[in-house]
Design a protein around this motif. Structure first.
Motif, PDB file in Angstrom:
ATOM      1  N   VAL A  46       0.918  -1.266   0.301  1.00  0.00           N
ATOM      2  CA  VAL A  46      -0.033  -0.014  -0.010  1.00  0.00           C
ATOM      3  C   VAL A  46       0.836   1.323   0.010  1.00  0.00           C
ATOM      4  O   VAL A  46       0.487   2.329  -0.621  1.00  0.00           O
ATOM      5  N   LEU A  47       1.857   1.261   0.765  1.00  0.00           N
ATOM      6  CA  LEU A  47       2.740   2.288   1.038  1.00  0.00           C
ATOM      7  C   LEU A  47       3.407   2.566  -0.434  1.00  0.00           C
ATOM      8  O   LEU A  47       3.574   3.946  -0.961  1.00  0.00           O
ATOM      9  N   LEU A  48       3.721   1.719  -0.942  1.00  0.00           N
ATOM     10  CA  LEU A  48       4.724   1.625  -2.437  1.00  0.00           C
ATOM     11  C   LEU A  48       3.660   2.299  -3.434  1.00  0.00           C
ATOM     12  O   LEU A  48       3.991   3.372  -4.171  1.00  0.00           O
ATOM     13  N   ASN A  49       2.390   1.708  -3.438  1.00  0.00           N
ATOM     14  CA  ASN A  49       1.333   2.560  -4.298  1.00  0.00           C
ATOM     15  C   ASN A  49       1.260   3.704  -4.168  1.00  0.00           C
ATOM     16  O   ASN A  49       1.034   4.445  -4.953  1.00  0.00           O
ATOM     17  N   LEU A  50       1.005   4.043  -2.986  1.00  0.00           N
ATOM     18  CA  LEU A  50       0.933   5.515  -2.517  1.00  0.00           C
ATOM     19  C   LEU A  50       1.907   6.372  -3.062  1.00  0.00           C
ATOM     20  O   LEU A  50       1.761   7.649  -3.580  1.00  0.00           O
ATOM     21  N   ARG A  51       2.966   5.714  -2.635  1.00  0.00           N
ATOM     22  CA  ARG A  51       4.269   6.644  -3.248  1.00  0.00           C
ATOM     23  C   ARG A  51       4.270   6.817  -4.766  1.00  0.00           C
ATOM     24  O   ARG A  51       4.438   7.925  -5.279  1.00  0.00           O
ATOM     25  N   GLU A  52       4.224   5.890  -5.604  1.00  0.00           N
ATOM     26  CA  GLU A  52       3.987   6.054  -6.922  1.00  0.00           C
ATOM     27  C   GLU A  52       2.755   6.872  -7.290  1.00  0.00           C
ATOM     28  O   GLU A  52       3.079   7.745  -8.297  1.00  0.00           O
ATOM     29  N   SER A  53       1.783   6.942  -6.747  1.00  0.00           N
ATOM     30  CA  SER A  53       0.451   7.710  -7.291  1.00  0.00           C
ATOM     31  C   SER A  53       0.967   9.225  -6.809  1.00  0.00           C
ATOM     32  O   SER A  53       0.734   9.999  -7.504  1.00  0.00           O
ATOM     33  N   LEU A  54       1.684   9.507  -5.632  1.00  0.00           N
ATOM     34  CA  LEU A  54       2.147  10.877  -5.362  1.00  0.00           C
ATOM     35  C   LEU A  54       3.266  11.376  -6.306  1.00  0.00           C
ATOM     36  O   LEU A  54       3.111  12.357  -6.840  1.00  0.00           O
ATOM     37  N   ASN A  55       4.237  10.488  -6.642  1.00  0.00           N
ATOM     38  CA  ASN A  55       5.111  10.831  -7.798  1.00  0.00           C
ATOM     39  C   ASN A  55       4.521  11.086  -9.297  1.00  0.00           C
ATOM     40  O   ASN A  55       4.650  12.189  -9.722  1.00  0.00           O
ATOM     41  N   ALA A  56       3.235  10.419  -9.384  1.00  0.00           N
ATOM     42  CA  ALA A  56       2.546  10.772 -10.765  1.00  0.00           C
ATOM     43  C   ALA A  56       1.887  11.968 -10.682  1.00  0.00           C
ATOM     44  O   ALA A  56       1.838  12.824 -11.641  1.00  0.00           O
ATOM     45  N   LEU A  57       1.280  12.248  -9.461  1.00  0.00           N
ATOM     46  CA  LEU A  57       0.517  13.555  -9.225  1.00  0.00           C
ATOM     47  C   LEU A  57       1.708  14.767  -9.248  1.00  0.00           C
ATOM     48  O   LEU A  57       1.335  15.763  -9.722  1.00  0.00           O
TER      49      LEU A  57
END
Length: 94
Positions: A46-57
Protein backbone atom coordinates in the motif's frame (compact mmCIF):
# COMPACT_ATOMS: atom_id res chain seq x y z
CA UNK A 1 10.40 -22.10 14.94
CA UNK A 2 11.04 -23.66 11.57
CA UNK A 3 8.37 -23.17 8.92
CA UNK A 4 8.04 -26.89 8.37
CA UNK A 5 7.48 -27.49 12.12
CA UNK A 6 4.73 -24.90 12.17
CA UNK A 7 3.30 -26.30 8.95
CA UNK A 8 3.18 -29.77 10.52
CA UNK A 9 1.21 -28.39 13.45
CA UNK A 10 -1.03 -26.50 11.06
CA UNK A 11 -1.79 -29.65 9.05
CA UNK A 12 -2.52 -31.61 12.22
CA UNK A 13 -4.87 -28.91 13.45
CA UNK A 14 -6.58 -28.68 10.04
CA UNK A 15 -7.20 -32.43 10.18
CA UNK A 16 -8.93 -31.92 13.51
CA UNK A 17 -6.18 -33.45 15.64
CA UNK A 18 -5.72 -32.12 19.14
CA UNK A 19 -2.52 -30.29 19.96
CA UNK A 20 -0.88 -30.34 23.36
CA UNK A 21 -0.83 -27.07 25.31
CA UNK A 22 2.77 -26.39 24.31
CA UNK A 23 2.07 -27.30 20.65
CA UNK A 24 -1.02 -25.07 20.68
CA UNK A 25 1.02 -22.18 22.10
CA UNK A 26 3.72 -22.70 19.45
CA UNK A 27 1.07 -22.94 16.74
CA UNK A 28 -0.60 -19.70 17.84
CA UNK A 29 2.73 -17.87 18.07
CA UNK A 30 3.61 -19.01 14.55
CA UNK A 31 0.17 -18.00 13.30
CA UNK A 32 0.52 -14.55 14.86
CA UNK A 33 3.95 -14.14 13.31
CA UNK A 34 2.71 -15.12 9.87
CA UNK A 35 -0.27 -12.80 10.10
CA UNK A 36 1.95 -9.87 11.10
CA UNK A 37 4.35 -10.65 8.23
CA UNK A 38 1.43 -10.74 5.80
CA UNK A 39 0.12 -7.48 7.24
CA UNK A 40 3.56 -5.92 6.81
CA UNK A 41 3.74 -7.01 3.17
CA UNK A 42 0.26 -5.61 2.53
CA UNK A 43 1.12 -2.35 4.33
CA UNK A 44 4.37 -2.08 2.38
CA UNK A 45 2.53 -2.68 -0.89
CA UNK A 46 0.00 0.00 0.00
CA UNK A 47 2.81 2.39 0.90
CA UNK A 48 4.64 1.74 -2.36
CA UNK A 49 1.44 2.25 -4.35
CA UNK A 50 0.75 5.50 -2.53
CA UNK A 51 4.27 6.76 -3.21
CA UNK A 52 3.91 5.86 -6.89
CA UNK A 53 0.61 7.75 -7.05
CA UNK A 54 2.15 10.73 -5.32
CA UNK A 55 5.08 10.78 -7.75
CA UNK A 56 2.67 10.68 -10.69
CA UNK A 57 0.66 13.54 -9.20
CA UNK A 58 3.81 15.60 -8.64
CA UNK A 59 4.80 15.08 -12.28
CA UNK A 60 1.30 16.09 -13.39
CA UNK A 61 1.45 19.15 -11.13
CA UNK A 62 4.71 20.22 -12.80
CA UNK A 63 3.13 19.75 -16.24
CA UNK A 64 0.10 21.80 -15.27
CA UNK A 65 2.33 24.52 -13.82
CA UNK A 66 4.24 24.71 -17.07
CA UNK A 67 1.00 24.85 -19.09
CA UNK A 68 -0.29 27.59 -16.80
CA UNK A 69 2.86 29.65 -17.27
CA UNK A 70 2.73 29.19 -21.06
CA UNK A 71 -0.93 30.22 -21.24
CA UNK A 72 -0.33 33.22 -18.99
CA UNK A 73 2.51 34.33 -21.22
CA UNK A 74 0.37 33.93 -24.35
CA UNK A 75 -2.44 35.93 -22.76
CA UNK A 76 -0.03 38.72 -21.83
CA UNK A 77 1.32 38.85 -25.38
CA UNK A 78 -2.16 39.00 -26.90
CA UNK A 79 -3.37 41.59 -24.39
CA UNK A 80 -0.44 43.84 -25.24
CA UNK A 81 -1.68 44.04 -28.82
CA UNK A 82 -5.15 45.24 -27.73
CA UNK A 83 -6.21 48.82 -27.33
CA UNK A 84 -6.99 50.21 -23.86
CA UNK A 85 -10.78 50.05 -24.24
CA UNK A 86 -10.69 46.36 -25.23
CA UNK A 87 -8.31 45.52 -22.39
CA UNK A 88 -10.67 47.14 -19.85
CA UNK A 89 -13.64 45.26 -21.30
CA UNK A 90 -11.80 41.94 -21.09
CA UNK A 91 -10.54 42.68 -17.56
CA UNK A 92 -14.11 43.23 -16.34
CA UNK A 93 -15.18 39.84 -17.71
CA UNK A 94 -12.16 37.83 -16.48
Amino acid sequence: MEDRDWHTLHVRRARGESLSNSEQRIYEQGLTQRESEESFVVDLTVLLNLRESLNALEARKRQLGEQYENLSHQIEQIEQTLDEKTRRAIASVA
